[in-house]
Scaffold this motif. Structure first.
Motif, PDB file in Angstrom:
ATOM      1  N   SER A   7       0.833  -1.207   0.000  1.00  0.00           N
ATOM      2  CA  SER A   7       0.000   0.000   0.000  1.00  0.00           C
ATOM      3  C   SER A   7       0.864   1.252   0.000  1.00  0.00           C
ATOM      4  CB  SER A   7      -0.914   0.010   1.222  1.00  0.00           C
ATOM      5  OG  SER A   7      -1.768  -1.090   1.208  1.00  0.00           O
ATOM      6  N   TRP A   8       1.895   1.267   0.840  1.00  0.00           N
ATOM      7  CA  TRP A   8       2.784   2.423   0.871  1.00  0.00           C
ATOM      8  C   TRP A   8       3.573   2.557  -0.429  1.00  0.00           C
ATOM      9  CZ3 TRP A   8       2.151   6.440   3.658  1.00  0.00           C
ATOM     10  CH2 TRP A   8       1.556   6.350   4.901  1.00  0.00           C
ATOM     11  N   ALA A   9       3.903   1.450  -1.063  1.00  0.00           N
ATOM     12  CA  ALA A   9       4.571   1.516  -2.363  1.00  0.00           C
ATOM     13  C   ALA A   9       3.631   2.134  -3.399  1.00  0.00           C
ATOM     14  CB  ALA A   9       5.015   0.125  -2.804  1.00  0.00           C
ATOM     15  N   GLY A  10       2.344   1.810  -3.316  1.00  0.00           N
ATOM     16  CA  GLY A  10       1.365   2.430  -4.213  1.00  0.00           C
ATOM     17  C   GLY A  10       1.222   3.919  -3.966  1.00  0.00           C
ATOM     18  N   ALA A  12       3.586   5.826  -2.805  1.00  0.00           N
ATOM     19  CA  ALA A  12       4.813   6.429  -3.329  1.00  0.00           C
ATOM     20  C   ALA A  12       4.746   6.552  -4.854  1.00  0.00           C
ATOM     21  CB  ALA A  12       6.026   5.603  -2.917  1.00  0.00           C
ATOM     22  N   LEU A  13       4.145   5.575  -5.525  1.00  0.00           N
ATOM     23  CA  LEU A  13       3.990   5.677  -6.979  1.00  0.00           C
ATOM     24  C   LEU A  13       3.012   6.784  -7.359  1.00  0.00           C
ATOM     25  CD1 LEU A  13       4.034   1.964  -8.153  1.00  0.00           C
ATOM     26  CD2 LEU A  13       5.759   3.735  -8.513  1.00  0.00           C
ATOM     27  N   LEU A  46      13.081  10.719  -5.424  1.00  0.00           N
ATOM     28  CA  LEU A  46      13.051  10.170  -4.064  1.00  0.00           C
ATOM     29  C   LEU A  46      11.831   9.278  -3.839  1.00  0.00           C
ATOM     30  CD1 LEU A  46      14.279  13.229  -1.972  1.00  0.00           C
ATOM     31  CD2 LEU A  46      15.566  11.192  -2.647  1.00  0.00           C
ATOM     32  N   ALA A  47      10.690   9.676  -4.385  1.00  0.00           N
ATOM     33  CA  ALA A  47       9.491   8.853  -4.244  1.00  0.00           C
ATOM     34  C   ALA A  47       9.639   7.545  -5.025  1.00  0.00           C
ATOM     35  CB  ALA A  47       8.259   9.624  -4.716  1.00  0.00           C
ATOM     36  N   LEU A  48      10.287   7.601  -6.171  1.00  0.00           N
ATOM     37  CA  LEU A  48      10.512   6.377  -6.943  1.00  0.00           C
ATOM     38  C   LEU A  48      11.446   5.431  -6.193  1.00  0.00           C
ATOM     39  CD1 LEU A  48      10.000   4.836  -9.565  1.00  0.00           C
ATOM     40  CD2 LEU A  48      11.993   5.982 -10.523  1.00  0.00           C
TER      41      LEU A  48
END
Length: 62
Positions: A7-10, A12-13, A46-48
């Motif tokens: 979820s956190w990876a989503g 960040a994307l 940075l988000a990637l």
């Protein structure tokens, strides 16, 4: 735990996509004196990196 990491990876994307859009708008502005307050390319990178690290950790969690 794994679902939370994905979820956190989503999230960040989503930040990556928003920062790309904001940078595109900043480059196409009509008034050259109205510059952006935030460094959108840096935020995008940075988000990637955060999304990649969260996905890698999510893949290794058992």
């Amino acid at each position: 735990m794994q679902v939370m990491l994905w979820s956190w990876a989503g999230v960040a994307l989503a930040v990556v996509a928003f920062a790309g859009f904001a940078d595109w708008r900043n480059r196409r502005r009509r008034n050259p004196d109205r510059v952006a307050m935030l460094p959108w390319p840096l935020i995008q990178v940075l988000a990637l990196l955060a999304a990649l690290m969260l996905a890698a950790i999510a893949l290794n969690v058992r």
